[in-house]
Design a protein around this motif. Structure first.
Motif, PDB file in Angstrom:
ATOM      1  N   THR A 169     -15.693  15.080  16.525  1.00 19.45           N
ATOM      2  CA  THR A 169     -15.227  15.294  15.156  1.00 19.45           C
ATOM      3  C   THR A 169     -13.851  15.918  15.148  1.00 19.45           C
ATOM      4  N   GLY A 170     -13.169  15.794  14.013  1.00 22.77           N
ATOM      5  CA  GLY A 170     -11.825  16.359  13.882  1.00 22.77           C
ATOM      6  C   GLY A 170     -11.526  16.584  12.429  1.00 22.77           C
ATOM      7  N   ARG A 171     -10.386  17.180  12.168  1.00 26.90           N
ATOM      8  CA  ARG A 171     -10.029  17.569  10.813  1.00 26.90           C
ATOM      9  C   ARG A 171      -9.574  16.381   9.972  1.00 26.90           C
ATOM     10  N   ARG A 172      -8.883  15.449  10.598  1.00 27.46           N
ATOM     11  CA  ARG A 172      -8.246  14.362   9.859  1.00 27.46           C
ATOM     12  C   ARG A 172      -9.186  13.177   9.660  1.00 27.46           C
ATOM     13  N   THR A 173      -8.936  12.413   8.590  1.00 26.18           N
ATOM     14  CA  THR A 173      -9.721  11.206   8.385  1.00 26.18           C
ATOM     15  C   THR A 173      -9.047  10.002   9.037  1.00 26.18           C
ATOM     16  N   ASP A 174      -7.856  10.182   9.597  1.00 26.86           N
ATOM     17  CA  ASP A 174      -7.177   9.092  10.302  1.00 26.86           C
ATOM     18  C   ASP A 174      -8.010   8.679  11.518  1.00 26.86           C
ATOM     19  N   HIS A 214      -0.935  11.971 -10.379  1.00 25.27           N
ATOM     20  CA  HIS A 214      -1.604  12.228  -9.093  1.00 25.27           C
ATOM     21  C   HIS A 214      -0.654  12.968  -8.152  1.00 25.27           C
ATOM     22  N   ILE A 215      -1.086  14.166  -7.711  1.00 25.34           N
ATOM     23  CA  ILE A 215      -0.300  14.997  -6.789  1.00 25.34           C
ATOM     24  C   ILE A 215      -1.122  15.169  -5.529  1.00 25.34           C
ATOM     25  N   THR A 216      -0.528  14.886  -4.371  1.00 19.72           N
ATOM     26  CA  THR A 216      -1.330  14.917  -3.145  1.00 19.72           C
ATOM     27  C   THR A 216      -0.532  15.364  -1.927  1.00 19.72           C
ATOM     28  N   GLY A 217      -1.148  15.228  -0.738  1.00 13.95           N
ATOM     29  CA  GLY A 217      -0.551  15.705   0.512  1.00 13.95           C
ATOM     30  C   GLY A 217       0.447  14.717   1.109  1.00 13.95           C
ATOM     31  N   PRO A 218       0.744  14.870   2.395  1.00 16.83           N
ATOM     32  CA  PRO A 218       1.775  14.047   3.056  1.00 16.83           C
ATOM     33  C   PRO A 218       1.347  12.580   3.147  1.00 16.83           C
ATOM     34  N   GLU A 219       2.290  11.675   2.951  1.00 21.58           N
ATOM     35  CA  GLU A 219       1.977  10.246   2.943  1.00 21.58           C
ATOM     36  C   GLU A 219       1.505   9.764   4.315  1.00 21.58           C
ATOM     37  N   HIS A 220       1.844  10.485   5.387  1.00 21.33           N
ATOM     38  CA  HIS A 220       1.410  10.021   6.708  1.00 21.33           C
ATOM     39  C   HIS A 220      -0.038  10.429   7.013  1.00 21.33           C
ATOM     40  N   HIS A 221      -0.710  11.128   6.087  1.00 20.31           N
ATOM     41  CA  HIS A 221      -2.144  11.404   6.253  1.00 20.31           C
ATOM     42  C   HIS A 221      -2.951  10.321   5.547  1.00 20.31           C
ATOM     43  N   ALA A 222      -3.910   9.740   6.254  1.00 24.53           N
ATOM     44  CA  ALA A 222      -4.753   8.702   5.651  1.00 24.53           C
ATOM     45  C   ALA A 222      -5.445   9.226   4.398  1.00 24.53           C
ATOM     46  N   ALA A 223      -5.895  10.496   4.426  1.00 23.13           N
ATOM     47  CA  ALA A 223      -6.615  11.048   3.270  1.00 23.13           C
ATOM     48  C   ALA A 223      -5.745  10.998   2.019  1.00 23.13           C
TER      49      ALA A 223
END
Lengths: 305, 305
Positions: free
Chosen positions: A95-100, A156-165
């Motif tokens: 398991t890991g933190r990212r959904t990528d 819609h406000i979100t995180g960095p575009e390079h994160h899949a989430a």
């Protein structure tokens, strides 16, 4: 064995407080009744509930969990993997933190005969067993809830575009609004950081460029908390003037926010639990059932909508 | 063995990718090279760094970590303990969220021959090995820092009085101020909850009852964040008018706070690391060196002071 003999053996067991040696049993049965639980990035807010869900499903039986923290370091990963193989683990959960997606475990002899399940961070190999969150469903729940409460000018406000989430939630939110005949109030997704400070800055940008916005869907709870702070400090009512939806249902953020956040819960413990159950099935069957299993999110409604 | 024979064995090892079976080695050596890591209350913000510190110290060698989460349930604790004994663990580390002493592990045959170290939550038995945080030193660092920056009217807002962490930090802060010839600006400690909402409410009470207060020392970072929010919303400058010190150095709170918090770091990973090293020493020596080991805190200075 004669009943009397059997009786005497059991009495001796009782008197001596004898417990069977698990190592001897493992040599005999070829099973170690242990599972490796590998986290790739420490034990953080996301991997902890996954770990606990898996530990709960495994530990209820006689299976023990060997904890391995690789800290994203491939040398540590190989070290732990070698150790797990020497201990003849029955299976491994990664398991890991990212959904990528992440590359599958590799580089060690014998691994092909040990079932591996990837939880939260899926394997890039579709032939592997992965259990993932449903970003499409989560974004859909948020959009649906805002539409159902009469909002039509949604940012819609979100995180960095390079994160899949960030990318996935944004894409699915936009698609969901388009199906309802709507576009984002600001015409674009505000990609940035997973932080409160970004939430405050982006809220200001939204208020400047699209002052008639009546709802903000945020990619995580920290951003949403920043948005509620910015609104309050500018005298704008939430949810009266602008409704706010977060993502993660991280209680510290969601409950401390003013107002408390409506948010999407990914059911992370369930992801861990299902990963453990798939692993147990694969161990018992002697073969893996490949493919990706998606765990639905749920909407948690609080005062921000 | 003749050199040629040895050579042929090693070649076969290489060709077959042979790895020794850890269970066979354990039966032979009487050591399992595993350590049980028991958390009594899930894996939270406090136990996680302790776990990681311990895993880091143990995992660097060939020792593996068996993770057991008892969730504060004594039936689960007995289940895990029995399982750890069956697996012939070389030792056990017990950790929990609270700094209050806990009763020692008990109720299972053979436990007396397995070294146990209590990390963060010490054992009530002074003959056991415990590694704890230095609440006296931590409160002293906070008080000293405020005094050194010229503050003399200091209030203390903290968590519930039935938590040792709240009681101990309060007592030591008061003693430290008394040594400097000062009393608390409000004449008493404000016990309450470990929450932002309590920090905001208590800050209002301090401003009402002792408006000349020039600093607030808080029992954790959530309370401190609530205090900075209350001050800002009432137009009071921090640190200009009132300096604020938190406790925990929980980055999410301390960095998102406006201004970012000066705070006390308990060095939790170091507590885990030292617990692991004491356990390894006890395993190697074949006997425990009883007593409590205290790990110093450090002051992290940011913009709130």
């Amino acid at each position: 064995m004669r009943p009397e003999t059997r009786r005497r053996v059991l009495d001796a067991v009782e008197t001596l407080g004898f417990r069977p040696n698990q190592h001897a049993q493992s040599l005999h049965s070829g099973r170690s009744w242990t599972v490796g639980l590998m986290t790739t990035d420490g034990i953080g807010r996301f991997s902890t509930p996954v770990l606990l869900g898996a530990e709960d499903a495994l530990g209820a039986g006689k299976i023990s969990v060997l904890l391995c923290d690789t800290r994203g370091d491939s040398i540590r990963e190989q070290h732990h993997l070698r150790n797990l193989m020497d201990r003849r683990v029955d299976g491994i959960i990664v398991t890991g933190r990212r959904t990528d997606p992440r590359p599958p475990l590799t580089g060690i002899t014998g691994l092909e005969s040990v079932p591996v399940v990837y939880a939260l961070s899926p394997s890039t190999d579709p032939g592997d067993m992965s259990v993932v969150t449903d970003d499409k469903g989560g974004a859909g729940l948020a959009a649906e809830h805002l539409l159902a409460t009469g909002r039509t000018r949604i940012a819609h406000i979100t995180g960095p575009e390079h994160h899949a989430a960030a990318r996935d939630r944004a894409r699915h939110a936009v698609e969901h609004l388009e199906q309802a005949g709507l576009a984002l109030s600001t015409g674009r997704v505000h990609f940035g950081e997973w932080s409160e400070a970004w939430g405050r800055r982006a809220a200001d940008a939204v208020l400047r460029t699209a002052p008639d916005t009546d709802a903000v869907f945020c990619g995580n709870d920290q951003i949403a908390r920043g948005v509620t702070d910015a609104l309050r400090e500018r005298g704008i009512g939430a949810p009266g003037d602008i409704a706010v939806v977060g993502y993660d249902n991280w209680d510290t953020m969601a409950l401390a926010s003013r107002p408390p956040l409506t948010t999407i819960d990914m059911n992370l413990a369930e992801i861990g639990r299902i990963a453990a159950l798939r692993l147990l099935e694969a161990i018992d069957a002697g073969e893996a059932t490949p493919g990706v299993r998606t765990v639905p999110c749920r909407l948690v409604v609080r005062e921000s909508t």
